[in-house]
Design a protein around this motif. Structure first.
Motif, mmCIF file in Angstrom:
data_model
loop_
_atom_site.group_PDB
_atom_site.id
_atom_site.type_symbol
_atom_site.label_atom_id
_atom_site.label_comp_id
_atom_site.label_asym_id
_atom_site.label_seq_id
_atom_site.Cartn_x
_atom_site.Cartn_y
_atom_site.Cartn_z
ATOM 1 N N MET A 222 22.314 103.750 -31.640
ATOM 2 C CA MET A 222 22.177 103.036 -30.362
ATOM 3 C C MET A 222 23.366 102.091 -30.188
ATOM 4 O O MET A 222 23.334 100.941 -30.620
ATOM 5 N N ARG A 223 24.412 102.580 -29.563
ATOM 6 C CA ARG A 223 25.640 101.797 -29.496
ATOM 7 C C ARG A 223 25.499 100.532 -28.659
ATOM 8 O O ARG A 223 26.126 99.508 -28.964
ATOM 9 N N ASP A 224 24.691 100.561 -27.595
ATOM 10 C CA ASP A 224 24.530 99.344 -26.798
ATOM 11 C C ASP A 224 23.809 98.262 -27.593
ATOM 12 O O ASP A 224 24.133 97.069 -27.484
ATOM 13 N N ALA A 225 22.853 98.665 -28.417
ATOM 14 C CA ALA A 225 22.147 97.691 -29.255
ATOM 15 C C ALA A 225 23.052 97.190 -30.373
ATOM 16 O O ALA A 225 22.998 96.010 -30.751
ATOM 17 N N VAL A 226 23.887 98.077 -30.931
ATOM 18 C CA VAL A 226 24.878 97.653 -31.930
ATOM 19 C C VAL A 226 25.812 96.622 -31.308
ATOM 20 O O VAL A 226 26.169 95.613 -31.944
ATOM 21 N N LEU A 227 26.198 96.858 -30.063
ATOM 22 C CA LEU A 227 27.076 95.929 -29.352
ATOM 23 C C LEU A 227 26.423 94.548 -29.228
ATOM 24 O O LEU A 227 27.042 93.521 -29.532
ATOM 25 N N SER A 228 25.172 94.515 -28.790
ATOM 26 C CA SER A 228 24.457 93.242 -28.624
ATOM 27 C C SER A 228 24.246 92.543 -29.957
ATOM 28 O O SER A 228 24.432 91.320 -30.068
ATOM 29 N N ALA A 229 23.870 93.321 -30.964
ATOM 30 C CA ALA A 229 23.602 92.734 -32.288
ATOM 31 C C ALA A 229 24.869 92.149 -32.897
ATOM 32 O O ALA A 229 24.852 91.042 -33.458
ATOM 33 N N SER A 230 25.972 92.880 -32.792
ATOM 34 C CA SER A 230 27.223 92.385 -33.379
ATOM 35 C C SER A 230 27.708 91.129 -32.665
ATOM 36 O O SER A 230 28.253 90.217 -33.297
ATOM 37 N N GLN A 231 27.477 91.043 -31.363
ATOM 38 C CA GLN A 231 27.856 89.834 -30.638
ATOM 39 C C GLN A 231 27.003 88.644 -31.063
ATOM 40 O O GLN A 231 27.519 87.537 -31.280
ATOM 41 N N LEU A 232 25.702 88.901 -31.180
ATOM 42 C CA LEU A 232 24.798 87.834 -31.622
ATOM 43 C C LEU A 232 25.219 87.302 -32.990
ATOM 44 O O LEU A 232 25.291 86.082 -33.199
ATOM 45 N N MET A 233 25.505 88.203 -33.917
ATOM 46 C CA MET A 233 25.832 87.765 -35.271
ATOM 47 C C MET A 233 27.219 87.128 -35.347
ATOM 48 O O MET A 233 27.416 86.174 -36.108
ATOM 49 N N ALA A 234 28.158 87.615 -34.554
ATOM 50 C CA ALA A 234 29.481 86.981 -34.530
ATOM 51 C C ALA A 234 29.368 85.535 -34.059
ATOM 52 O O ALA A 234 29.998 84.633 -34.619
ATOM 53 N N GLU A 235 28.532 85.321 -33.054
ATOM 54 C CA GLU A 235 28.338 83.969 -32.527
ATOM 55 C C GLU A 235 27.616 83.070 -33.526
ATOM 56 O O GLU A 235 27.994 81.905 -33.717
ATOM 57 N N GLN A 236 26.561 83.605 -34.157
ATOM 58 C CA GLN A 236 25.760 82.791 -35.066
ATOM 59 C C GLN A 236 26.501 82.477 -36.375
ATOM 60 O O GLN A 236 26.343 81.394 -36.934
ATOM 61 N N TYR A 237 27.317 83.414 -36.829
ATOM 62 C CA TYR A 237 28.038 83.204 -38.086
ATOM 63 C C TYR A 237 29.297 82.351 -37.906
ATOM 64 O O TYR A 237 29.862 81.870 -38.894
ATOM 65 N N GLU A 238 29.712 82.169 -36.675
ATOM 66 C CA GLU A 238 30.985 81.481 -36.428
ATOM 67 C C GLU A 238 31.030 80.085 -37.048
ATOM 68 O O GLU A 238 32.075 79.647 -37.553
ATOM 69 N N SER A 239 29.900 79.400 -37.041
ATOM 70 C CA SER A 239 29.886 78.025 -37.553
ATOM 71 C C SER A 239 29.560 77.933 -39.042
ATOM 72 O O SER A 239 29.654 76.851 -39.629
ATOM 73 N N ILE A 240 29.179 79.078 -39.660
ATOM 74 C CA ILE A 240 28.766 78.997 -41.067
ATOM 75 C C ILE A 240 29.492 79.977 -41.987
ATOM 76 O O ILE A 240 29.538 79.771 -43.208
ATOM 77 N N ASP A 241 30.062 81.046 -41.433
ATOM 78 C CA ASP A 241 30.724 82.041 -42.281
ATOM 79 C C ASP A 241 31.754 82.797 -41.421
ATOM 80 O O ASP A 241 31.431 83.817 -40.800
ATOM 81 N N LEU A 242 32.983 82.301 -41.415
ATOM 82 C CA LEU A 242 34.011 82.875 -40.543
ATOM 83 C C LEU A 242 34.338 84.326 -40.902
ATOM 84 O O LEU A 242 34.665 85.127 -40.027
ATOM 85 N N LYS A 243 34.236 84.666 -42.186
ATOM 86 C CA LYS A 243 34.534 86.035 -42.606
ATOM 87 C C LYS A 243 33.541 87.024 -41.983
ATOM 88 O O LYS A 243 33.923 88.077 -41.452
ATOM 89 N N LYS A 244 32.254 86.674 -42.032
ATOM 90 C CA LYS A 244 31.241 87.532 -41.420
ATOM 91 C C LYS A 244 31.371 87.538 -39.899
ATOM 92 O O LYS A 244 31.165 88.570 -39.247
ATOM 93 N N ALA A 245 31.700 86.394 -39.335
ATOM 94 C CA ALA A 245 31.875 86.308 -37.880
ATOM 95 C C ALA A 245 32.985 87.251 -37.424
ATOM 96 O O ALA A 245 32.842 87.966 -36.415
ATOM 97 N N LEU A 246 34.079 87.272 -38.165
ATOM 98 C CA LEU A 246 35.197 88.159 -37.828
ATOM 99 C C LEU A 246 34.801 89.622 -38.000
ATOM 100 O O LEU A 246 35.163 90.475 -37.173
ATOM 101 N N TYR A 247 34.042 89.922 -39.045
ATOM 102 C CA TYR A 247 33.595 91.291 -39.304
ATOM 103 C C TYR A 247 32.785 91.833 -38.124
ATOM 104 O O TYR A 247 33.047 92.933 -37.621
ATOM 105 N N TYR A 248 31.808 91.039 -37.680
ATOM 106 C CA TYR A 248 30.952 91.496 -36.583
ATOM 107 C C TYR A 248 31.688 91.461 -35.244
ATOM 108 O O TYR A 248 31.408 92.272 -34.351
ATOM 109 N N SER A 249 32.630 90.551 -35.118
ATOM 110 C CA SER A 249 33.438 90.507 -33.890
ATOM 111 C C SER A 249 34.277 91.778 -33.739
ATOM 112 O O SER A 249 34.412 92.319 -32.634
ATOM 113 N N LYS A 250 34.810 92.267 -34.850
ATOM 114 C CA LYS A 250 35.599 93.505 -34.822
ATOM 115 C C LYS A 250 34.716 94.702 -34.461
ATOM 116 O O LYS A 250 35.131 95.589 -33.711
ATOM 117 N N ILE A 251 33.506 94.725 -35.006
ATOM 118 C CA ILE A 251 32.569 95.802 -34.657
ATOM 119 C C ILE A 251 32.256 95.755 -33.171
ATOM 120 O O ILE A 251 32.260 96.788 -32.478
#
Length: 280
Positions: free
Chosen positions: A200-229
């Motif tokens: 489900m690519r649209d759900a992957v898109l939403s999930a990766s955005q959510l996690m990029a935003e949430q990880y931005e303040s606590i784990d920049l490496k994970k935030a970048l990973y999900y942002s790239k996805i």
């Protein structure tokens, strides 16, 4: 027949998030249905067109397609072959009305539809999730959380990963809104996993955005990973080539409709002229 096969391909393309291909199949089906006066298939096409147009931001024609479909369904009686399409049309219609006029009155239309599907294992969780999303829109977060947890309990048992992924992501969004970061990340990760599991690519898109935003303040490496996805999937779904393809398909169908209307006007004019000549 051919029209129904094309409609099936259009729905499959919807699920795969290939909007240009879905529209292409649906427009082909509609042409066949119109040329042969297939009312059932015509109503299905109108329903699918409404859904497809709802995916396009700023498109206001979706509700008119739902209305046209409903008029045809009303003339066809209790045809059980159309049960799926009738509920799908009603679900999309009340959802469209709610997001056009988000208030308690339009919310009650979704609630009424939900009440009519209590005995449906397929439709009840889907509409319950739509009700929850509408409640989120109105800030009714507590009610939304309760409903989403019900959805998860129902669909987990039947391994409906499609509804499960969306419900997890809706929960993540609510927890983000009420500033419960750990819960937001937890459910986003669950939604991401289920979405990837069934493509489900649209759900992957939403999930990766959510996690990029949430990880931005606590784990920049994970935030970048999900942002790239997110960026990669976004290019697949909404990149330049997709947009060009979509514009071409819509433009061709609009021209077909204009040609059809022009032919109808010319035919009516010929009938009027024949009538005048006959009266001489």
């Amino acid at each position: 027949g051919e029209a129904r096969a094309l409609i099936g391909l259009a729905r499959a393309s919807d699920i795969q998030n290939d909007l240009p291909k879905s529209l292409e199949y649906a427009f082909q089906a509609l042409r066949i249905a119109e040329e042969n006066q297939y009312l059932q298939e015509k109503a299905m096409c109108y329903t699918d067109h409404g859904y497809n147009l709802s995916q396009l931001e700023g498109n206001l024609k979706e509700y008119s397609y739902y209305q046209q479909a409903e008029l045809i369904y009303g003339t066809l009686g209790n045809d059980h072959d159309l049960d799926y399409w009738k509920v799908f049309q009603k679900m999309q219609s009340v959802t469209s009305l709610f997001y056009t006029y988000p208030n308690d009155s339009t919310l009650s239309l979704i609630q009424n539809l939900l009440n009519s599907t209590l005995n449906s294992e397929y439709w009840h969780p889907a509409i319950l999730r739509i009700l929850a999303e509408a409640q989120i829109k109105l800030g009714k977060n507590k009610a939304a959380l309760n409903n989403l947890k019900q959805v998860i309990d129902i669909v987990k048992n039947v391994k409906n990963y499609y509804q499960l992924a969306y419900a997890y992501l809706d929960l993540s969004s609510v927890y983000r809104t009420i500033h419960e970061q750990d819960s937001s990340i937890y459910f986003a990760e669950l939604g991401f996993a289920d979405a990837q599991h069934i493509g489900m690519r649209d759900a992957v898109l939403s999930a990766s955005q959510l996690m990029a935003e949430q990880y931005e303040s606590i784990d920049l490496k994970k935030a970048l990973y999900y942002s790239k996805i997110h960026d990669s999937v976004n290019e697949i779904l909404y990149g330049g080539e997709k947009v060009k393809s979509l514009q071409k398909i819509i433009s061709q169908e609009q021209q077909r409709q204009r040609n059809k209307e022009a032919a109808q006007i010319a035919y009516q004019n010929r009938l009027k002229q024949f009538g005048l000549l006959s009266g001489l």
